[in-house]
Every structure is written in structure tokens, then in C-alpha cells.
Design a protein around this motif. Structure first.
Motif, PDB file in Angstrom:
ATOM      1  N   THR A  50      32.812  30.769  36.113  1.00 50.20           N
ATOM      2  CA  THR A  50      32.295  32.126  35.941  1.00 50.20           C
ATOM      3  C   THR A  50      33.382  33.025  35.396  1.00 50.20           C
ATOM      4  O   THR A  50      34.569  32.824  35.636  1.00 50.20           O
ATOM      5  N   LEU A  51      32.941  34.006  34.641  1.00 46.90           N
ATOM      6  CA  LEU A  51      33.856  35.021  34.122  1.00 46.90           C
ATOM      7  C   LEU A  51      33.289  36.349  34.601  1.00 46.90           C
ATOM      8  O   LEU A  51      32.242  36.783  34.131  1.00 46.90           O
ATOM      9  N   GLY A  52      33.952  36.978  35.560  1.00 48.23           N
ATOM     10  CA  GLY A  52      33.352  38.139  36.205  1.00 48.23           C
ATOM     11  C   GLY A  52      32.108  37.663  36.928  1.00 48.23           C
ATOM     12  O   GLY A  52      32.163  36.738  37.740  1.00 48.23           O
ATOM     13  N   ASN A  53      30.973  38.269  36.616  1.00 46.23           N
ATOM     14  CA  ASN A  53      29.729  37.846  37.258  1.00 46.23           C
ATOM     15  C   ASN A  53      28.906  36.916  36.376  1.00 46.23           C
ATOM     16  O   ASN A  53      27.820  36.491  36.757  1.00 46.23           O
ATOM     17  N   THR A  54      29.437  36.642  35.187  1.00 45.30           N
ATOM     18  CA  THR A  54      28.669  35.829  34.256  1.00 45.30           C
ATOM     19  C   THR A  54      28.999  34.349  34.439  1.00 45.30           C
ATOM     20  O   THR A  54      30.160  33.969  34.509  1.00 45.30           O
ATOM     21  N   GLY A  66      44.530  40.086  30.691  1.00 45.67           N
ATOM     22  CA  GLY A  66      44.188  38.710  30.341  1.00 45.67           C
ATOM     23  C   GLY A  66      45.349  37.981  29.696  1.00 45.67           C
ATOM     24  O   GLY A  66      45.155  37.142  28.831  1.00 45.67           O
ATOM     25  N   GLY A  67      46.563  38.307  30.113  1.00 48.32           N
ATOM     26  CA  GLY A  67      47.724  37.601  29.601  1.00 48.32           C
ATOM     27  C   GLY A  67      48.244  38.160  28.292  1.00 48.32           C
ATOM     28  O   GLY A  67      49.238  37.698  27.779  1.00 48.32           O
ATOM     29  N   PHE A  68      47.574  39.161  27.759  1.00 46.89           N
ATOM     30  CA  PHE A  68      48.064  39.729  26.510  1.00 46.89           C
ATOM     31  C   PHE A  68      48.512  41.165  26.712  1.00 46.89           C
ATOM     32  O   PHE A  68      47.883  41.920  27.450  1.00 46.89           O
ATOM     33  N   THR A  69      49.616  41.497  26.087  1.00 48.67           N
ATOM     34  CA  THR A  69      50.132  42.840  26.221  1.00 48.67           C
ATOM     35  C   THR A  69      49.776  43.635  24.984  1.00 48.67           C
ATOM     36  O   THR A  69      50.063  43.214  23.877  1.00 48.67           O
ATOM     37  N   SER A  70      49.129  44.749  25.191  1.00 50.03           N
ATOM     38  CA  SER A  70      48.842  45.626  24.069  1.00 50.03           C
ATOM     39  C   SER A  70      50.040  46.531  23.864  1.00 50.03           C
ATOM     40  O   SER A  70      50.448  47.247  24.765  1.00 50.03           O
ATOM     41  N   VAL A  71      50.617  46.454  22.675  1.00 49.75           N
ATOM     42  CA  VAL A  71      51.839  47.212  22.399  1.00 49.75           C
ATOM     43  C   VAL A  71      51.609  48.685  22.561  1.00 49.75           C
ATOM     44  O   VAL A  71      52.405  49.399  23.185  1.00 49.75           O
ATOM     45  N   ALA A  72      50.507  49.169  21.987  1.00 47.30           N
ATOM     46  CA  ALA A  72      50.251  50.598  22.027  1.00 47.30           C
ATOM     47  C   ALA A  72      50.100  51.049  23.473  1.00 47.30           C
ATOM     48  O   ALA A  72      50.743  52.014  23.904  1.00 47.30           O
ATOM     49  N   THR A  73      49.285  50.320  24.240  1.00 44.01           N
ATOM     50  CA  THR A  73      49.089  50.676  25.649  1.00 44.01           C
ATOM     51  C   THR A  73      50.416  50.648  26.390  1.00 44.01           C
ATOM     52  O   THR A  73      50.732  51.545  27.169  1.00 44.01           O
ATOM     53  N   LEU A  74      51.190  49.610  26.111  1.00 40.77           N
ATOM     54  CA  LEU A  74      52.462  49.434  26.800  1.00 40.77           C
ATOM     55  C   LEU A  74      53.389  50.624  26.559  1.00 40.77           C
ATOM     56  O   LEU A  74      53.916  51.226  27.495  1.00 40.77           O
ATOM     57  N   SER A 119      27.959  28.853  18.915  1.00 37.22           N
ATOM     58  CA  SER A 119      28.982  29.767  19.427  1.00 37.22           C
ATOM     59  C   SER A 119      28.502  30.395  20.729  1.00 37.22           C
ATOM     60  O   SER A 119      27.333  30.741  20.862  1.00 37.22           O
ATOM     61  N   GLY A 120      29.403  30.528  21.674  1.00 33.24           N
ATOM     62  CA  GLY A 120      29.029  31.153  22.944  1.00 33.24           C
ATOM     63  C   GLY A 120      28.334  30.208  23.893  1.00 33.24           C
ATOM     64  O   GLY A 120      27.798  30.634  24.914  1.00 33.24           O
ATOM     65  N   SER A 121      28.360  28.906  23.590  1.00 34.39           N
ATOM     66  CA  SER A 121      27.672  27.974  24.482  1.00 34.39           C
ATOM     67  C   SER A 121      28.575  27.514  25.628  1.00 34.39           C
ATOM     68  O   SER A 121      28.146  26.767  26.490  1.00 34.39           O
ATOM     69  N   GLY A 122      29.827  27.956  25.629  1.00 34.94           N
ATOM     70  CA  GLY A 122      30.707  27.627  26.752  1.00 34.94           C
ATOM     71  C   GLY A 122      31.635  26.452  26.491  1.00 34.94           C
ATOM     72  O   GLY A 122      32.283  25.965  27.411  1.00 34.94           O
ATOM     73  N   LYS A 123      31.733  26.005  25.234  1.00 38.92           N
ATOM     74  CA  LYS A 123      32.570  24.844  24.917  1.00 38.92           C
ATOM     75  C   LYS A 123      34.034  25.104  25.251  1.00 38.92           C
ATOM     76  O   LYS A 123      34.677  24.307  25.940  1.00 38.92           O
ATOM     77  N   THR A 124      34.524  26.233  24.736  1.00 39.91           N
ATOM     78  CA  THR A 124      35.931  26.546  24.953  1.00 39.91           C
ATOM     79  C   THR A 124      36.222  26.782  26.433  1.00 39.91           C
ATOM     80  O   THR A 124      37.261  26.355  26.951  1.00 39.91           O
ATOM     81  N   THR A 125      35.295  27.446  27.120  1.00 36.62           N
ATOM     82  CA  THR A 125      35.491  27.701  28.549  1.00 36.62           C
ATOM     83  C   THR A 125      35.535  26.394  29.330  1.00 36.62           C
ATOM     84  O   THR A 125      36.370  26.235  30.235  1.00 36.62           O
ATOM     85  N   LEU A 126      34.663  25.463  28.966  1.00 30.33           N
ATOM     86  CA  LEU A 126      34.697  24.144  29.617  1.00 30.33           C
ATOM     87  C   LEU A 126      36.072  23.504  29.412  1.00 30.33           C
ATOM     88  O   LEU A 126      36.693  22.994  30.345  1.00 30.33           O
ATOM     89  N   LEU A 127      36.562  23.579  28.164  1.00 28.70           N
ATOM     90  CA  LEU A 127      37.871  22.990  27.870  1.00 28.70           C
ATOM     91  C   LEU A 127      38.971  23.692  28.665  1.00 28.70           C
ATOM     92  O   LEU A 127      39.892  23.057  29.172  1.00 28.70           O
ATOM     93  N   LYS A 128      38.846  25.011  28.796  1.00 28.48           N
ATOM     94  CA  LYS A 128      39.871  25.763  29.525  1.00 28.48           C
ATOM     95  C   LYS A 128      39.865  25.417  31.000  1.00 28.48           C
ATOM     96  O   LYS A 128      40.910  25.447  31.648  1.00 28.48           O
ATOM     97  N   ALA A 129      38.701  25.107  31.546  1.00 27.17           N
ATOM     98  CA  ALA A 129      38.658  24.668  32.945  1.00 27.17           C
ATOM     99  C   ALA A 129      39.363  23.321  33.064  1.00 27.17           C
ATOM    100  O   ALA A 129      40.151  23.092  33.984  1.00 27.17           O
ATOM    101  N   ILE A 130      39.107  22.450  32.096  1.00 22.77           N
ATOM    102  CA  ILE A 130      39.715  21.117  32.135  1.00 22.77           C
ATOM    103  C   ILE A 130      41.234  21.196  31.984  1.00 22.77           C
ATOM    104  O   ILE A 130      41.971  20.417  32.577  1.00 22.77           O
ATOM    105  N   GLY A 172      43.062  23.514  33.103  1.00 22.91           N
ATOM    106  CA  GLY A 172      43.669  24.232  34.215  1.00 22.91           C
ATOM    107  C   GLY A 172      43.874  25.705  33.954  1.00 22.91           C
ATOM    108  O   GLY A 172      44.563  26.398  34.690  1.00 22.91           O
ATOM    109  N   GLU A 173      43.272  26.201  32.882  1.00 27.51           N
ATOM    110  CA  GLU A 173      43.503  27.577  32.487  1.00 27.51           C
ATOM    111  C   GLU A 173      42.533  28.532  33.173  1.00 27.51           C
ATOM    112  O   GLU A 173      42.818  29.716  33.311  1.00 27.51           O
ATOM    113  N   ARG A 174      41.368  28.015  33.558  1.00 23.78           N
ATOM    114  CA  ARG A 174      40.343  28.840  34.214  1.00 23.78           C
ATOM    115  C   ARG A 174      40.052  28.262  35.588  1.00 23.78           C
ATOM    116  O   ARG A 174      39.918  27.050  35.727  1.00 23.78           O
TER     117      ARG A 174
END
Lengths: 281, 377
Positions: A26-30, B183-191, A52-63, A65-67
Motif C-alpha cells: 500500500t502507498l498511503g491508503n491506496t 520520499g528520499g529526494f531533496t528539493s533544492v528550492a524548498t531546502l 502503466s499504473g498496474s503496479g509493476k514497479t511497486t511489485l519490483l520495489k517490494a521485492i 526491499g525498497e517498499r
């Protein structure tokens, strides 16, 4: 390293697989990824496709360890969330979608970041960097500044870095290593698309595991062993290329009429199916 | 392997020097030489500064006796040494040069670490309000140290002001990190904008303290706002040295992590870096070293911007070399600037912050202009 081998030897029977069970991200409440279960085998290239937006990258990020996730992701017989970053780094490399560097490193400095073995001396590091650069089709690029390269060149330099991290597809103790690639050929021309996909396929042939998020269906058809089709965060189908690449699966997934052709010369190909009035307009 | 490929034209000092190691994409060789050269230059600057001032001191006659005296202050002086020269060197100039070297190294390395952490060449404790936070912490103790805060003062002793400055700097760094990074990114302007706002707010609170300060404290505060090494003595050296040296010795262990952060936080984690731990340690070290520097010398600006930037042009951004080189060049710069500060309007002296601002502010603008379009400003 010795920790890792001790760890992997005890579970040697299972480590040829990457197992995902009842995964929820989940990302926030989504809910981005919903009830995903799949297994990937070392020695095979698994492509993840979907709109696009089907969750492919998010699935990979979970795998990778990023999410954070609910459910289970077992890599090398261990739960990903329980592995230290150092251990994960030794079993798998990750190619992210876009990579912006904050400081002007040279190409060899970028790739050098992927060489984790600190026992290597400067000469063997330089040699490994050169080898990796030839593999991705950028021989002699060592001294170039990363920021001065084109998007496609940067993508290939990043791939060279990832390759250095998990150079041998199979570790000394027989544990397979893994490549997780998020749209590895998205900014490449057609020649390099094939070159890089061949490289990934070769990594799998030599015993490593490869999971690649793909957009190009024909490239997927040319290189994938297994395919996972995703839509709206859920699994549509997961199986061999032959099973998955059918009009009945792809057309509703991408919400576009697609024709899947098979012949001996070209293998499986996917083309848009235009109605008569469509193609003339 | 095609070593024959010619390197492309490169900007910066390296190109001027025409160093051939670049053809291998390997700047490490250059970096080592630059560090050796900087170490020699630091010794030369320190000796030059020791000799310079209203009284010219035959510094080479004195030098051989300094280590012995530092180890055993009661040892008798040889008769060839004039007592006046000896007092000028040992009680006035040497502590001041030592303090300048420590502060310069701390500021430059803090800048380099912060830039690595925020993934941005414009981050600097002075510009983003960390020094202002440290200033507020220190000012609180200067003004209220004998009253409200007397108990804390009694416990902490000579470390009271460095500690308060550290706490103030830490609070501002943490606030800044929360505001500037998403989210791990720093916005220069905000910073930068958040840093300016934080700096202004903390500065305003410091300003309020002026109304409760007595005359002596007021002069302290005023002098201190611009930055100066004028009050240097061995006690100040002793209060700042442990903190700054700890930071200087600890930061090389962050080099690999900071290098990896160049790729972004996610990619750094992918190659095995514990990113959160790296961030926590870096922020603590920067706040501590900035706090210690501000406590003994006030707000000396721009060293943290100018030094790492100059070095990146010549030796590249590899933190393994950048951090030690920054420590050396920062020390050289501050000793040099301080020597100017105490000689050009002698017998009066300028606050050193004025000199570093005169050099640093235009330099900062130059970086901004050069990077326009790159930094998204």
C-alpha cells in the motif's frame, strides 16, 4: 560472505526460487499491489508486463526491499524484509528506472560503486569496469562524465554497475544471484534493446535469475521465459510465454485490440489489430 | 578494453594541470597528490601566520621548542628565545591558529558531508540555517549562562556553550531535513528557502536576547554574529577540539555511503548501504562540529560551500578523498583569512566572517549561475 554461505547452505533446496505469497503493498491508503503470489526460478527470465499504473514497479520495489509490504517475499530462502542491506546486495542487483546523479562522477566511478568486494585491488577493479562496459556496448567510456552521456548511455552505465555487483550469476556455493530490472531498455535504440535483453537472457542461461519490468511486448516475446501480466495491482496471468501471450489475455489487459501471431521464423509477435476504417483514417 | 580512447575535454583545475591519470577515468592518483600538497601548504600557512602580526617573530628559532613546551609547560626556555616572542607565539598566535585550523576543517567537512547527504552542492550549515541554530543555542548560554541556565553551565563547564550550539544546530538540521526531503529526494528550492526561513527565525530569537544582555554580553554577541577568532585561547581549543577531531576522524567512514548516495537513496540501499543510519550519523556529526565551531568562533560563512566545490573541480566528488582534502583546505583557508583579518587594519582587526563572506558570497553566486538549469532553480 561466510555468513551468506552458511545461511544459504542450510536452505539450499529452496534457493533456486524467488517466492512471493499473498503480497500486499500500500502507498498511503491506496492498495498498489493486491494479493500477489508468484514464483520465479533461477535460470529463467521473468517479464512483468501490464499497462502503466498496474503496479509493476511497486511489485519490483517490494521485492528489492525498497517498499514495506504485507505477506511474504522469500529470496534465497529468506524473507526479504529480514535480510540486511549488505546481504541483499550480495544476492541481487537492482536497475532502477531513472538515475539522476547528484555529483559529476565519471563512468568508471559510477560502475566502481557496484564493485562491493573491497579485497579487489585497483587493477582488477579497472579490469572489471572495462569488461562490464564492453558488455553493455560502451567500451572505453571510463573517463567520461556520467552527466554528459545521453539517457540511453546512462541507462547502460547503470546496468554495467549492477552487473558488477552480481557479476557471477551463481555464487561459489551454488546460490543463484538475481537481477531485478525496471524497464531496462526504455531509453535505448533498437540495436541496444536487443543487446541488453540478450545480456539479461544470457545471465539467466548461466544460472542467475532475472526479473524485468517490460513495456515492449515484442521484446518480451523475444526474450522472456515466463511472463507475469498485471492490471490494477493484481495478477491477470502468470505462466510460460506461450500460455500468456494470447489475444484473450493481452487485449483486455491493455484495453486495445491486439493480434498475436506465431511463426517459425519470427516466433511470437504482437501487433495492434486495426479495423478497416481505423487504419485508413 | 580500449584504453586508447582519448578523454574528453574536462573543465577545472585538473585540465589546467593536464594530469594524465584522467585518461583512465581514475582521479584517485591526482587526489592523493592534492592531499599531500594541501598538507604541505597547511604547514606553510600555519608557520607563516605564526610569524605574521604587529610583532614579527623569528618563528624558525622558536619552532623546535614548541613541542617540548606543550608537553611540559614548566620546562625552562633556552636563553636564545625572547620571552616576549614566546608569549606572542604560545599564548596568542598558536592557540588562534590551532582554533582556526580546527574550525576551518570542521566547516569545510560539514559542508561536504551535508552536500553529500542532501545530494546537492549548495547545502551548507551556514546557508541553510544550521549555524544560526547553533548561534541561538550558544547565545542563550552567553546571555543566560549566569542566570537561568547557571545550573547547566555548572555541570557542563567549558563544554556548555559548544553543547548548546550543538543542540541548536541539531534541531535546525532535523527540521530542515524534514521539510526539505520528501520520499528520499531533496528539493533544492524548498531546502534553500526553508533554510533561509529557519535561519531568519532563529536569528530573530537570538536578536531578542540582545534586550536582556548586558554590555559585555552584547559585545560578545555582536562580534560573534560576524564570526571571529579574536578570543582564541587554549581553553577554547580544548572545548572544541575533542568534538571537531571526533568528527574529522569519523567522517572518512561515511565516505563509501556518501558516494553511494550520489546514485540516490534507493540505489544506495540496493548496493548495501544502511541509508537511514548513514543519515542519522551524518546529521549528528555535522550538527556537533558546526555547533563546536560556532561556539568558539561565531558564524563564519561560506567555507563549507567554497572548499568542497573547489575540490570537486580538481579531484572529483569521491568522498574518500574529498573529505580529508576539505579538512586541509578548510584549515588553510581559515588560517589565511584570519591572518588577513588581524593584519590588514592593524592594530584593529576585522571579524573573519567579513573576509570569508567577501570571498564566499560571490563564489556562491557563481555556482548558482553556473548550475542554473541543473539545480531546478
Amino acid at each position: 560472505m561466510s555468513n551468506l554461505s552458511a545461511l544459504t547452505q542450510t536452505v539450499a533446496a529452496h534457493v533456486q526460487f524467488l517466492d512471493v505469497r499473498d503480497l500486499k503493498v500500500t502507498l498511503g491508503n491506496t492498495l498498489i499491489v493486491n494479493d500477489m503470489s508468484l514464483s520465479a526460478h533461477a535460470g529463467e527470465l521473468l517479464a512483468i508486463i501490464g499497462p502503466s499504473g498496474s503496479g509493476k514497479t511497486t511489485l519490483l520495489k517490494a521485492i528489492t526491499g525498497e517498499r514495506p509490504y504485507l505477506g511474504s517475499i522469500q529470496l534465497g530462502g529468506c524473507e526479504v524484509a529480514s535480510l540486511s542491506p549488505e546481504t541483499q546486495a550480495m544476492i541481487r542487483g537492482v536497475l532502477p528506472q531513472a538515475s539522476h546523479l547528484s555529483f559529476p562522477l565519471t563512468v568508471s566511478e559510477v560502475i566502481g560503486l557496484g564493485i562491493l568486494d573491497r579485497r579487489q585491488d585497483r587493477l582488477s577493479r579497472a579490469h572489471r569496469v572495462a569488461e562490464a562496459l564492453s558488455l553493455v556496448g560502451l567500451p572505453g567510456f571510463e573517463a567520461r562524465t556520467y552527466q554528459d552521456l545521453s539517457g540511453g548511455e546512462q541507462q547502460r552505465v547503470q546496468l554495467a554497475r549492477v552487473l558488477c555487483q552480481v557479476w557471477d550469476p551463481v555464487a561459489e556455493d551454488g546460490t543463484p544471484r538475481w537481477l531485478f530490472l525496471d524497464e531496462p531498455v526504455s531509453s535505448l535504440d533498437i540495436k541496444h534493446q536487443y543487446q541488453i535483453m540478450k545480456l539479461a537472457k544470457d545471465y539467466a542461461r548461466r544460472g542467475g535469475g532475472v526479473i524485468a519490468v517490460m513495456h515492449d511486448l515484442n521484446l518480451t516475446a523475444a526474450f522472456a521465459d515466463k511472463v507475469l501480466v498485471m492490471k490494477n495491482g493484481s495478477k491477470v496471468q502468470h505462466g510460460s510465454l506461450e500460455d500468456v501471450f494470447s489475444e484473450t489475455t493481452l487485449t483486455p489487459t491493455f484495453e486495445m485490440p491486439l493480434a498475436v501471431t506465431r511463426d517459425d521464423e519470427n516466433g511470437i509477435r504482437v501487433v495492434p489489430r486495426f479495423s478497416a476504417d481505423h487504419s485508413k483514417s | 578494453m580500449s584504453d586508447a580512447t582519448a578523454p574528453r575535454h574536462r573543465r577545472g583545475l585538473a585540465a589546467i594541470l593536464g594530469l594524465t591519470a584522467l585518461s583512465q577515468g581514475d582521479r584517485a592518483g591526482i587526489a592523493r597528490w592534492v592531499i599531500v600538497a594541501l598538507a604541505l601548504l597547511l604547514s606553510a600557512t600555519a608557520i607563516g601566520s605564526l610569524a605574521t602580526g604587529p610583532i614579527l617573530v623569528p618563528v624558525f628559532d622558536l619552532l623546535p621548542h614548541i613541542p617540548g613546551q606543550l608537553l611540559d609547560p614548566s620546562a625552562p626556555l633556552p636563553e636564545t628565545v625572547s620571552v616576549r616572542d614566546w608569549i606572542v607565539v604560545m599564548d596568542i598566535r598558536l592557540p588562534r591558529i590551532t582554533l582556526g585550523a580546527l574550525v576551518g576543517a570542521a566547516l569545510a567537512v560539514s559542508g561536504a558531508v551535508m552536500q553529500g547527504l542532501f545530494r546537492n552542492p549548495l547545502a551548507d550549515p551556514g546557508i541553510v540555517g544550521v549555524s544560526a541554530g547553533a548561534g541561538l543555542g550558544a547565545a542563550l548560554f552567553i546571555v543566560l549562562g549566569n542566570a537561568t541556565l547557571a545550573p547547566a553551565m555548572a555541570i557542563l563547564g567549558i563544554y556548555a556553550i559548544p553543547f548548546a550550539a550543538f543542540a541548536g544546530g541539531l534541531i535546525n538540521t532535523l527540521l530542515l531535513y524534514r521539510i526539505g526531503t520528501r520520499g528520499g529526494f531533496t528539493s533544492v528550492a524548498t531546502l534553500l528557502l526553508a533554510g533561509i526561513a529557519l535561519g531568519a527565525l532563529t536569528g530573530a530569537i537570538t536578536g531578542l536576547l540582545v534586550y536582556v544582555a548586558d554590555d559585555n554580553q552584547l559585545r560578545d554577541l555582536q562580534f560573534w554574529g560576524l564570526g571571529s577568532l579574536a578570543g582564541a585561547n587554549w581553553e577554547k581549543v580544548a572545548s572544541a577540539a575533542p568534538i571537531i577531531l571526533t568528527m574529522l576522524l569519523a567522517t572518512p567512514f561515511l565516505a563509501r555511503g556518501l558516494n553511494a548516495l550520489t546514485l540516490g537513496e534507493a540505489a544506495a540501499a540496493h548496493i548495501g548501504i544502511r541509508v537511514q543510519r548513514l543519515k542519522n550519523i551524518s546529521i549528528l556529526l555535522v550538527a556537533a562540529a558546526t555547533g563546536a565551531s560556532v561556539a568558539v568562533s561565531g558564524g563564519i560563512g561560506f567555507v563549507g560551500i567554497v572548499v568542497p566545490h573547489l575540490l570537486r573541480l580538481s579531484i572529483g566528488p569521491d568522498h574518500k578523498y574529498l573529505l580529508p582534502a576539505a579538512a586541509l583546505l578548510g584549515a588553510i583557508l581559515l588560517i589565511g583569512a584570519d591572518t588577513l583579518a588581524r593584519t590588514i587594519v592593524a592594530p584593529a582587526e576585522l571579524p573573519i566572517g567579513i573576509i570569508t563572506a567577501f570571498v564566499g558570497a560571490p563564489f556562491f553566486l557563481w555556482i548558482l549561475l553556473r548550475n542554473r538549469g541543473l539545480t531546478g532553480l
